[in-house]
Design an enzyme around this catalytic site. Structure first.
Site: not given
Length: 482
Positions: A164, A362
């Site tokens: 992440d 991302d």
């Protein structure tokens, strides 16, 4: 010398010039003469639910080769280079979908949850300056898409962890656990580790994040997610190992005692955000990189720390948003469709003073989202150049889909990002035309964010080595490196 005036000849000449001028104004000829349309061939391989779900990794960590290699890792303060295997989400968890279409819908639902988490967090920080919103992780309960395996403790206990780039605190579930979800590996037991140490409230690391509190002189953390899931527990320092390449002592990790959310078999989150307690910051890595394989692929790739940037990389700047310090923003200057620059609002790639705008890169968001105005311009440019393709209806997220059944390949306009000094990152066709069922329906894999922020998703990043040079704030992009 006097010249003879010929009215019929003058009339014919004038008529020819006028007709030629009218032709030059027609849309077809304008498009043909202004620039040559750039296209690429998209090879249409029917998607397979079986292929997407095969090779699901064993839930028994004792059977993995990695665990055998990690039994006695080399202890080193800061490894100069190491890498971890990187797997798509479906390799860890098999949800038993009935067909490929339901698989796609589940992925898009997770993606919407991820997007909402980022937007909710940003909205709190930009609209309510006096309210401190919790850090929103890239691994909300339905969203993280890639994971790696690391060892924690001494002797090392092995765990699958979600990758992440939007989270700052690495955490995993711990015993004794008041509330834990089901994971693939046994829950970490700190009592079986000789290197475990609780972090006190006086420790400098306890003061580096706004998600900590103090109870009985033990530093506590609370990570809340935009969809209601959470992880809470105490911060500890532990030895973390990376395959056979080495280990690092005294890494701060959250020991989760109360965890709610469907984290799909993983033990926790491997945080690669830009905060001081992120994983790479603690191990003193000056860079990290990843290469994301197609999620329907049988392959895995690597997550690397301190590896040299590939020589064929082109670069652009990593930017900071003071209102959203956990996320990485990238400097893009434009978008091309069919070889022509698309006119988008100038604010699309600029970070405003209130924290809105800009392009986030991302690992947890799948589909690239653009601000509404920018998305409509890109979509319309793509539609204009695909008029000859039969349109079809797709999932709710996509408004530009095509019926390509019976075809083995199709020519589609190129899509490129302008990166730094006029360089173009040309996306492979499969990175923006994706199948959504087994009946030949393909959709243009961009969507609107419905908010003044753009996010570069992992579908568009697939196949490229994405390098984060943290020391120099540079993003490197090396296509076709998986």
């Amino acid at each position: 010398m006097a010249r003879n005036f010929n009215p019929p000849l003058l009339f014919l000449t004038t008529l020819a010039l006028a007709f030629s001028f009218i032709l030059s104004l027609s849309p077809h000829n304008a498009a043909a003469t202004s620039y040559e349309i750039s296209t690429t061939v998209l090879y249409l391989t029917p998607p397979s639910l079986h292929q997407a779900h095969q090779q699901v990794l064993s839930y028994n960590p004792k059977t993995t080769i990695q665990q055998k290699n990690q039994s006695n890792p080399t202890k080193t303060p800061f490894p100069s280079f190491f890498s971890l295997s990187l797997h798509p989400r479906d390799s860890l968890f098999n949800p038993h979908h009935n067909d490929y279409q339901t698989l796609i819908h589940s992925r898009l639902d997770r993606d919407s949850a991820r997007l909402n988490s980022i937007i909710n967090n940003l909205a709190c920080k930009t609209r309510h300056r006096n309210i401190t919103a919790p850090i929103v992780s890239g691994a909300t309960q339905h969203s993280a898409e890639y994971f790696s395996r690391i060892g924690v403790g001494q002797p090392a206990q092995q765990f699958y962890m979600f990758l992440d780039t939007g989270s700052d605190i690495t955490w995993l579930q711990c015993k004794p656990c008041d509330q834990c979800y089901k994971q693939s590996d046994p829950i970490f037991d700190p009592r079986k580790s000789t290197s475990h140490k609780s972090l006190t409230c006086k420790a400098r690391q306890c003061k580096k994040t706004e998600t900590t509190s103090c109870i009985n002189n033990t530093c506590q953390y609370n990570v809340f997610y935009g969809d209601g899931s959470l992880s809470a527990g105490d911060l500890m320092t532990e030895t973390v190992s990376f395959g056979s390449t080495g280990s690092v002592k005294r890494v701060v990790i959250g020991c989760g005692r109360f965890n709610i959310g469907l984290f799909v078999g993983a033990a926790g989150v491997l945080a690669l955000g830009s905060g001081p307690l992120s994983f790479h910051s603690q191990i003193k890595a000056s860079s990290f990189s990843y290469c994301l394989v197609n999620r329907d692929s049988r392959k895995s790739s690597t997550l690397e720390f301190n590896s040299p940037r590939p020589s064929d990389s082109f670069t652009t700047r990593l930017l900071k948003n003071p209102e959203q310090t956990s996320l990485y923003y990238v400097e893009f200057t434009g978008i091309n469709v069919g070889g022509k620059n698309v006119v988008v609002p100038k604010s699309t790639f600029k970070i405003k003073k209130n924290g809105e705008g800009g392009m986030v890169i991302d690992s947890g968001t799948a589909i690239t989202r653009l601000e509404p105005g920018a998305y409509e311009s890109v979509r319309d440019a793509f539609r204009l150049l695909t008029k000859d393709l039969k349109r079809a209806r797709g999932p709710t997220l996509f408004d530009t889909c095509y019926d390509l059944r019976g075809m083995s390949e199709v020519e589609v306009p190129t899509v490129s990002f302008e990166v730094g000094e006029g360089k173009l990152w040309n996306l492979p066709g499969e990175n923006y035309m994706i199948p959504v069922n087994e009946n030949g329906t393909y959709c243009f894999a961009f969507a609107t964010s419905n908010f003044p922020i753009s996010i570069l998703g992992n579908v568009q990043q697939q196949g490229a080595r994405i390098s984060f040079d943290l020391r120099h704030s540079i993003l490197g992009i090396s296509p076709q490196k998986c």
